[in-house]
Design a protein around this motif. Structure first.
Motif, mmCIF file in Angstrom:
data_model
loop_
_atom_site.group_PDB
_atom_site.id
_atom_site.type_symbol
_atom_site.label_atom_id
_atom_site.label_comp_id
_atom_site.label_asym_id
_atom_site.label_seq_id
_atom_site.Cartn_x
_atom_site.Cartn_y
_atom_site.Cartn_z
ATOM 1 N N MET A 18 0.798 -1.156 -0.066
ATOM 2 C CA MET A 18 0.092 -0.072 -0.097
ATOM 3 C C MET A 18 0.756 1.004 -0.183
ATOM 4 N N LYS A 19 2.054 1.041 0.698
ATOM 5 C CA LYS A 19 2.924 2.569 0.737
ATOM 6 C C LYS A 19 3.606 2.674 -0.864
ATOM 7 N N GLU A 20 3.992 1.572 -1.111
ATOM 8 C CA GLU A 20 4.569 1.604 -2.515
ATOM 9 C C GLU A 20 3.297 2.058 -3.675
ATOM 10 N N ARG A 21 2.412 1.760 -3.336
ATOM 11 C CA ARG A 21 1.104 2.202 -4.362
ATOM 12 C C ARG A 21 1.047 3.709 -4.227
ATOM 13 N N GLU A 22 1.158 4.094 -2.856
ATOM 14 C CA GLU A 22 0.937 5.525 -2.704
ATOM 15 C C GLU A 22 1.927 6.439 -3.529
ATOM 16 N N GLN A 23 3.295 5.756 -3.108
ATOM 17 C CA GLN A 23 4.404 6.461 -3.906
ATOM 18 C C GLN A 23 4.512 6.442 -5.396
ATOM 19 N N ILE A 24 3.927 5.566 -5.909
ATOM 20 C CA ILE A 24 3.719 5.352 -7.359
ATOM 21 C C ILE A 24 2.577 6.350 -7.857
ATOM 22 N N ASP A 25 1.695 6.481 -7.021
ATOM 23 C CA ASP A 25 0.433 7.396 -7.851
ATOM 24 C C ASP A 25 1.087 8.964 -7.385
ATOM 25 N N TYR A 26 1.937 9.229 -6.394
ATOM 26 C CA TYR A 26 2.343 10.502 -6.026
ATOM 27 C C TYR A 26 3.225 10.953 -7.284
ATOM 28 N N LEU A 27 4.334 10.107 -7.619
ATOM 29 C CA LEU A 27 4.988 10.121 -8.824
ATOM 30 C C LEU A 27 4.571 10.279 -10.026
ATOM 31 N N ARG A 28 3.607 9.647 -10.295
ATOM 32 C CA ARG A 28 2.794 9.474 -11.623
ATOM 33 C C ARG A 28 2.223 11.090 -11.745
ATOM 34 N N ALA A 29 1.753 11.487 -10.501
ATOM 35 C CA ALA A 29 0.939 12.729 -10.811
ATOM 36 C C ALA A 29 2.090 13.665 -11.017
ATOM 37 N N LYS A 30 3.316 13.781 -10.430
ATOM 38 C CA LYS A 30 4.225 14.706 -10.463
ATOM 39 C C LYS A 30 4.942 14.590 -11.909
ATOM 40 N N ILE A 31 4.972 13.523 -12.268
ATOM 41 C CA ILE A 31 5.367 13.439 -13.823
ATOM 42 C C ILE A 31 4.476 14.169 -14.686
ATOM 43 N N ARG A 32 3.079 13.893 -14.466
ATOM 44 C CA ARG A 32 1.995 14.288 -15.307
ATOM 45 C C ARG A 32 2.087 15.834 -15.212
ATOM 46 N N SER A 61 6.290 0.679 -12.518
ATOM 47 C CA SER A 61 6.821 0.345 -11.264
ATOM 48 C C SER A 61 7.247 1.631 -10.482
ATOM 49 N N LEU A 62 7.709 1.432 -9.222
ATOM 50 C CA LEU A 62 8.185 2.670 -8.606
ATOM 51 C C LEU A 62 9.642 2.909 -9.267
ATOM 52 N N LYS A 63 10.372 1.954 -9.542
ATOM 53 C CA LYS A 63 11.428 2.024 -10.300
ATOM 54 C C LYS A 63 11.420 2.929 -11.625
ATOM 55 N N ASP A 64 10.512 2.466 -12.348
ATOM 56 C CA ASP A 64 10.038 3.126 -13.634
ATOM 57 C C ASP A 64 9.742 4.676 -13.429
ATOM 58 N N CYS A 65 9.003 4.888 -12.307
ATOM 59 C CA CYS A 65 8.586 6.309 -12.259
ATOM 60 C C CYS A 65 9.744 6.960 -11.712
ATOM 61 N N GLU A 66 10.646 6.460 -10.915
ATOM 62 C CA GLU A 66 11.887 7.470 -10.588
ATOM 63 C C GLU A 66 12.807 7.564 -11.704
ATOM 64 N N GLN A 67 12.998 6.683 -12.549
ATOM 65 C CA GLN A 67 13.702 6.655 -13.586
ATOM 66 C C GLN A 67 13.328 7.942 -14.486
ATOM 67 N N ILE A 68 12.108 7.916 -14.845
ATOM 68 C CA ILE A 68 11.521 8.781 -15.798
ATOM 69 C C ILE A 68 11.649 10.356 -14.981
ATOM 70 N N LEU A 69 11.448 10.304 -13.748
ATOM 71 C CA LEU A 69 11.962 11.670 -13.180
ATOM 72 C C LEU A 69 13.216 12.122 -13.421
ATOM 73 N N SER A 70 14.134 11.159 -13.214
ATOM 74 C CA SER A 70 15.473 11.362 -13.105
ATOM 75 C C SER A 70 15.827 11.911 -14.332
ATOM 76 N N ASN A 71 15.153 11.500 -15.568
ATOM 77 C CA ASN A 71 15.812 11.895 -16.999
ATOM 78 C C ASN A 71 14.784 13.097 -17.303
ATOM 79 N N LEU A 72 14.118 13.534 -16.797
ATOM 80 C CA LEU A 72 13.270 14.616 -17.342
ATOM 81 C C LEU A 72 14.115 16.011 -17.466
ATOM 82 N N PRO A 73 13.993 16.563 -18.742
ATOM 83 C CA PRO A 73 14.969 17.754 -18.838
ATOM 84 C C PRO A 73 14.140 19.059 -18.534
ATOM 85 N N ILE A 74 12.865 18.927 -17.709
ATOM 86 C CA ILE A 74 12.250 20.086 -17.413
ATOM 87 C C ILE A 74 12.292 20.197 -15.801
ATOM 88 N N SER A 75 12.054 21.429 -15.393
ATOM 89 C CA SER A 75 12.046 21.488 -13.814
ATOM 90 C C SER A 75 10.616 21.158 -13.375
#
Length: 244
Positions: free
Chosen positions: A145-159, A187-201
């Motif tokens: 449940m904690k991991e799902r919450e983190q994934i939802d948060y990171l997806r919203a951040k990426i979007r 996955s959580l790792k996928d979301c973290e990888q996308i965020l780390s490669n974003l060229p935008i602030s």
């Protein structure tokens, strides 16, 4: 055997997963905990439904956890799945360590009592391992449940980051590609990888205390005129993302 609340990260849960009011947790609590922990246990929804059917055959007040129901009864309670599927699901539960099969010589499921010695032989599906591991399973459920919450948060951040980029440049291929990626289950790792490669602030949302009162804007009236909130006319980019 008494159950108390299982350990979980602070703030993740507001109610007990396992109730300490009864020595045996209610069936719906056990099943809900299993469903949440399913990714860690490697359990499919179909196998959990079969286990739920087994649990439904146990008496609420009992001194054992052995299921004596026949495969025909379990098939009926599972809305007519095949006998072969019941056996396969039972084997899966045994491999995972949630069930022990205790077969009689004639494959029947029953109890044989020795009242003089106060003992009994029970042949059937013994679910004692499941109840012995409930605290462990509840901890797994809390982690999922904690991991799902983190994934939802990171997806919203990426979007939000991709949308901000499209506001400046509607043809930003990187941002458009991000929206396509968000259609998939990440996955959580996928979301973290996308965020780390974003060229935008990316600007983090300010920390908000949920218990603090919500500030409101005072509405004033003068000569029949009201002070109104003005919203930006530019609508946020809406991607037709399928629900994952």
């Amino acid at each position: 055997m008494a159950f108390t609340q299982a350990t979980a990260p602070t703030g993740l849960r507001t109610s007990e997963i396992l109730s300490a009011d009864n020595s045996i947790p209610e069936r719906h609590i056990v099943v809900a905990t299993l469903r949440n922990a399913a990714p860690r246990l490697g359990l499919s929804a179909s196998v959990i439904s079969t286990l739920d059917a087994m649990l439904s055959c146990l008496a609420p007040k009992r001194n054992h956890h052995t299921v004596f129901a026949s495969n025909a009864t379990l098939t009926f309670r599972r809305n007519g799945i095949s006998d072969r599927t019941i056996r396969r699901h039972a084997a899966t539960l045994q491999d995972i360590g949630l069930l022990v099969r205790r077969d009689s010589p004639n494959r029947k499921r029953f109890t044989k009592h020795n009242r003089h010695e106060g003992k009994a032989l029970r042949f059937g599906f013994d679910l004692s391992p499941l109840f012995d591991r409930l605290h462990e399973i509840a901890s797994m459920a809390a982690e999922v449940m904690k991991e799902r919450e983190q994934i939802d948060y990171l997806r919203a951040k990426i979007r939000a980051a991709a949308n901000a980029s499209l506001t400046d440049n509607p043809n930003d291929e990187i941002a458009l590609d991000i929206f396509r990626v968000l259609r998939r289950k990440l996955s959580l790792k996928d979301c973290e990888q996308i965020l780390s490669n974003l060229p935008i602030s990316v600007v983090d949302a300010e920390s908000v205390d949920d218990e603090s009162p919500v500030s409101t804007t005072t509405m004033t009236a003068s000569d029949g005129q009201f002070v109104r909130h003005h919203h930006k006319s530019n609508k946020e980019h809406i991607d037709k993302e399928s629900i994952t």
